[in-house]
Enzyme design. Structure first.
Site, short mmCIF file in Angstrom:
data_model
loop_
_atom_site.label_atom_id
_atom_site.label_comp_id
_atom_site.label_asym_id
_atom_site.label_seq_id
_atom_site.Cartn_x
_atom_site.Cartn_y
_atom_site.Cartn_z
N ASN A 25 -5.62 -0.59 7.77
CA ASN A 25 -4.38 0.08 8.14
C ASN A 25 -4.60 0.80 9.47
OD1 ASN A 25 -2.11 1.65 8.37
ND2 ASN A 25 -2.45 2.84 6.50
N GLY B 254 1.16 11.22 4.69
CA GLY B 254 -0.04 11.68 5.42
C GLY B 254 -1.37 11.28 4.79
N LEU B 255 -1.38 10.15 4.13
CA LEU B 255 -2.62 9.62 3.54
C LEU B 255 -3.42 10.64 2.73
CD1 LEU B 255 -4.04 7.26 6.35
CD2 LEU B 255 -2.34 6.75 4.59
N CYS C 124 -0.70 3.77 10.29
CA CYS C 124 -0.01 4.83 9.57
C CYS C 124 0.66 5.77 10.57
CB CYS C 124 -0.96 5.62 8.69
SG CYS C 124 -0.09 6.93 7.79
N SER D 4 0.82 -1.21 0.00
CA SER D 4 0.00 0.00 0.00
C SER D 4 0.86 1.26 0.00
CB SER D 4 -0.89 -0.01 1.24
OG SER D 4 -1.66 1.17 1.29
N GLY E 130 7.53 -2.89 -1.21
CA GLY E 130 7.18 -1.49 -0.97
C GLY E 130 8.19 -0.54 -1.56
C1 FMN Z 1 5.90 6.56 0.31
C2 FMN Z 1 5.21 5.53 1.14
C3 FMN Z 1 3.82 5.57 1.28
C4 FMN Z 1 3.15 4.61 2.03
N1 FMN Z 1 1.79 4.66 2.16
C5 FMN Z 1 1.14 3.70 2.87
C6 FMN Z 1 -0.28 3.68 2.95
O1 FMN Z 1 -0.97 4.53 2.41
N2 FMN Z 1 -0.86 2.70 3.67
C7 FMN Z 1 -0.15 1.71 4.29
O2 FMN Z 1 -0.73 0.82 4.91
N3 FMN Z 1 1.20 1.68 4.21
C8 FMN Z 1 1.86 2.66 3.51
N4 FMN Z 1 3.22 2.62 3.43
C9 FMN Z 1 3.95 1.55 4.09
C10 FMN Z 1 4.32 0.44 3.11
O3 FMN Z 1 3.16 -0.15 2.57
C11 FMN Z 1 5.18 -0.63 3.78
O4 FMN Z 1 4.41 -1.31 4.74
C12 FMN Z 1 6.40 -0.06 4.48
O5 FMN Z 1 7.01 0.92 3.67
C13 FMN Z 1 7.45 -1.14 4.82
O6 FMN Z 1 7.82 -1.87 3.69
P1 FMN Z 1 9.09 -1.51 2.74
O7 FMN Z 1 10.29 -1.38 3.64
O8 FMN Z 1 9.19 -2.65 1.79
O9 FMN Z 1 8.74 -0.24 2.08
C14 FMN Z 1 3.90 3.59 2.67
C15 FMN Z 1 5.28 3.55 2.52
C16 FMN Z 1 5.95 4.49 1.77
C17 FMN Z 1 7.44 4.43 1.64
#
Ligand code: FMN
Ligand code: FAD
Ligand code: FES
Lengths: 271, 299
Positions: B122, B67-68, B125, B16, B260
């Site tokens: 979620n 910030g969603l 956040c 996400s 991600g």
């Molecule tokens: C730019 C960005 C935006 C994200 N937006 C969301 C989000 O809207 N909802 C959510 O559940 N996680 C969000 N995440 C978290 C990621 O889905 C993921 O769980 C987290 O980054 C850890 O995984 P990674 O190290 O592979 O990125 C976001 C992460 C990043 C870097």
């Protein structure tokens, strides 16, 4: 948009701290428009962690084919990615994807002024060439930098028949002071409706440029920078505040997807 | 493979907030090959998102304070959902509420739509009011949000946990008891990046969530802890960059992995990981990928 592991054709010091790197990327060179950019990264390198955005400085042919196959980037060595790029040798490969973002609009332009600050000059060679090809015969470049050594590539603009007006903060070449000051002064003789202004450089300079153009009733497009992660509109990290149509509030747009080129009148300037 | 009630064609999913609606990647990735795509988190009302800068780099990691931002659930259903559905793979919709009841309302709205494979709640956040900790670090709040969503949806329901909690097993158990079919472990870590010369935080919202390879060993431990104690279906999320990372998470008990931050370093990485995974399994003579889930030898 394409992603490729592009071969580096050359990577040469061009002026103090400024390099030009040429990459074999026919998929990108054949499509890219002035103002668009690519994301660039050295594969398997995690320092710096994120890729960086670079405007296309020029496109050129490579080998025998009579169509653009190489993209050129002009970069200034300032930090982690650019210090790494400086060490890249011809024959090495870089991961590159693009072309990305919205280009400068050039349709219907009769006369144009390009206003650059520092490395903001990068997209303007390609833009000037494109405008020339479209028959724009009145072209001005207002180019400001801290000192003479950083006024890079003036000769190429002169060869294109662009009227060049340099400015330096230390007075070592041209007008002493900010490029926007000089632009404001010289403009008095130029302002008219068919005149399009393009700006690229640091945020405060573009804010000033936008204010000048607004007061003179000139349309102005600016290319903005923002910290980017994906470059393709997926992370929403590169937000820029943009005025609502009603001008009462603002919303965020993405520099990578909705920009990097914006109508200066739409931007919510902070300085 | 089975992820609780959900059937996946492979364990490589996109996380996400890092993959848009999928369509942003259409020129780079054959989207239909992915196991699933998780949407950007959807909120009930439109949100502007946080002031820039929203990104900062760190060693082997990224801090974000996005910030969603989003158009709210109505516009999501009208505009984004058709794009997500057209990717040709499973669409998982991520939802977040500011109040317990909003989780229920969002689950209800989403479940009324066609073509959604699952809901990811979620509760973690790090970038919204109150640090987002309200729902993620409190057993009652976490299970309340889960129950609210569960009451309003028959879809497979996953809850995405925060990595920064006192006892993740306790939170995991409570959301499973409240009706979650499985878990996503975990979100990014609350973190800070500072420009000391300017005496300033690098992010507009001061703090952000740390993601990327820097967090992988920490999240790996969390997945292991929860998998051991609950046997719940788990999607791992945290610093997955390679097929080896996927296999590490599977060995400690994850069934699927969400890519991600890695998508930002290489837009084709998800497919490369999938291909590498298939090659590694062939090389190692592993016929059934399920056979490696939860096989960590502790002695
Ligand atoms: C730019 C960005 C935006 C994200 N937006 C969301 C989000 O809207 N909802 C959510 O559940 N996680 C969000 N995440 C978290 C990621 O889905 C993921 O769980 C987290 O980054 C850890 O995984 P990674 O190290 O592979 O990125 C976001 C992460 C990043 C870097
Ligand atoms: C759409 C777009 C197009 C771009 N096009 C170009 C281009 O054509 N050529 C180019 O060189 N860069 C361009 N950039 C900037 C580029 O993406 C990098 O930010 C830049 O190369 C610095 O990266 P770095 O890793 O070397 O520095 P970092 O390690 O990221 O930064 C080190 C420090 O240098 C400062 N810094 C950043 N830029 C400058 C600067 N110009 N002058 C002085 N200090 C600076 C930073 O604030 C930071 O404190 C563009 C950016 C965008 C968003
Ligand atoms: S850099 Fe990711 S949306 Fe612009």
């Amino acid at each position: 948009m394409s992603q490729l592991l592009a071969e580096v054709l050359s990577n040469n010091l061009f002026a103090e701290d400024h390099f030009r790197i040429r990459l074999l990327a026919p998929e990108i060179a054949g499509k890219v428009l002035p103002g668009q950019f690519v994301m660039l990264r050295k594969p398997d390198e995690f320092e710096p962690f994120l890729p960086r955005a670079y405007s296309i400085h020029n496109i050129s042919n490579s080998g025998s084919k009579n169509e653009p196959a190489a993209i050129e980037i002009l970069y200034k060595v300032v930090g982690r990615m650019t210090r790494l790029l400086e060490t890249i040798k011809p024959g090495q490969r870089l991961s590159v994807w693009g072309p990305l973002g919205h280009a400068f609009t050039t349709g219907g332009v009769k006369k144009a002024a390009l206003v650059a600050g520092g490395i903001g000059i990068a997209p303007f060679l390609f833009l000037a060439k494109t405008l020339r090809r479209q028959g724009v015969d009145t072209l001005y470049l207002f180019f400001g930098a801290c000192a003479k050594e950083h006024l890079v590539g003036l000769g190429e603009f002169e060869e294109l028949g662009v009227e060049v007006h340099p400015a330096t903060e230390d007075g070592s070449c041209g007008h002493k002071g900010f490029v926007t000051e000089m632009f404001g002064q010289k403009l008095t003789g130029l302002a008219e409706k068919e005149f399009r202004v393009y700006g690229c450089g640091p945020h405060p300079m573009l804010a000033r440029l936008a204010a000048i153009c607004k007061s003179r009733g000139l349309s102005c497009e600016v290319s903005l920078e923002a910290m980017m992660a994906c470059g393709i509109g997926a992370c929403q990290g590169c937000a820029q505040a943009v005025l609502d149509e009603s001008n009462t509030g603002f919303h965020y747009e993405l520099v990578c997807k909705d920009g990097p080129v914006f109508d200066a009148a739409r931007i919510k300037w902070t300085s | 493979m089975s992820l609780g009630p959900l059937q996946l064609k492979n364990p490589v999913l996109c996380a996400s907030g890092t993959f848009g609606t999928g369509q942003e990647y259409i020129d780079y990735v054959n989207l239909s090959r992915l196991g699933a795509i998780v949407s950007k988190t959807v909120t009930l009302e439109p949100r502007l998102g946080n002031p820039p800068p929203r990104l900062a780099e760190s060693s082997f990691g990224l801090l974000n304070s996005i910030g969603l931002p989003g158009p709210g659930v109505d516009a999501f259903i009208a505009e984004d959902l058709p794009l997500l559905r057209s990717c040709g793979t499973l669409a998982i919709v991520s939802i977040a509420g500011q109040k317990t009841t909003e989780f229920g309302e969002l689950a209800r709205r989403i479940s009324a739509e066609e073509g959604i494979a699952a809901v990811e709640v979620n509760i973690s956040c790090p970038n919204i009011e109150g640090g987002g900790c309200f729902f993620s670090d409190d057993v009652d709040a976490a299970s309340g949000a889960t129950r609210a969503a569960r009451t309003h949806t028959a879809l497979p329901l996953f809850v995405k946990l925060s990595p920064l909690v006192t006892d993740i097993v306790e939170i995991a158990t409570s959301v499973l008891d409240a009706g979650a079919d499985g878990l996503t472990i975990a979100n990014s870590f609350p973190a800070l990046s500072v420009d000391w010369q300017g005496r300033k935080p690098r992010l507009g919202n001061i703090t952000g969530g740390l993601s990327g390879p820097a967090i992988k060993p920490i999240t790996l431990r969390l997945v292991w802890l929860v998998a051991e104690k609950t046997r719940a279906p788990i999607m791992a999320s945290g610093g997955i960059m390679t097929a080896d990372d996927v296999l590490e998470y599977m060995v400690v008990g994850a069934t699927a992995c969400q890519i991600g931050t890695a998508n930002f370093l290489d837009p084709q990485v998800s497919i490369k990981i999938l291909q590498d995974l298939q090659n590694i399994l062939a090389r190692e003579g592993i016929d059934d990928i399920n056979s490696i889930i939860g096989t960590l030898k502790e002695k």
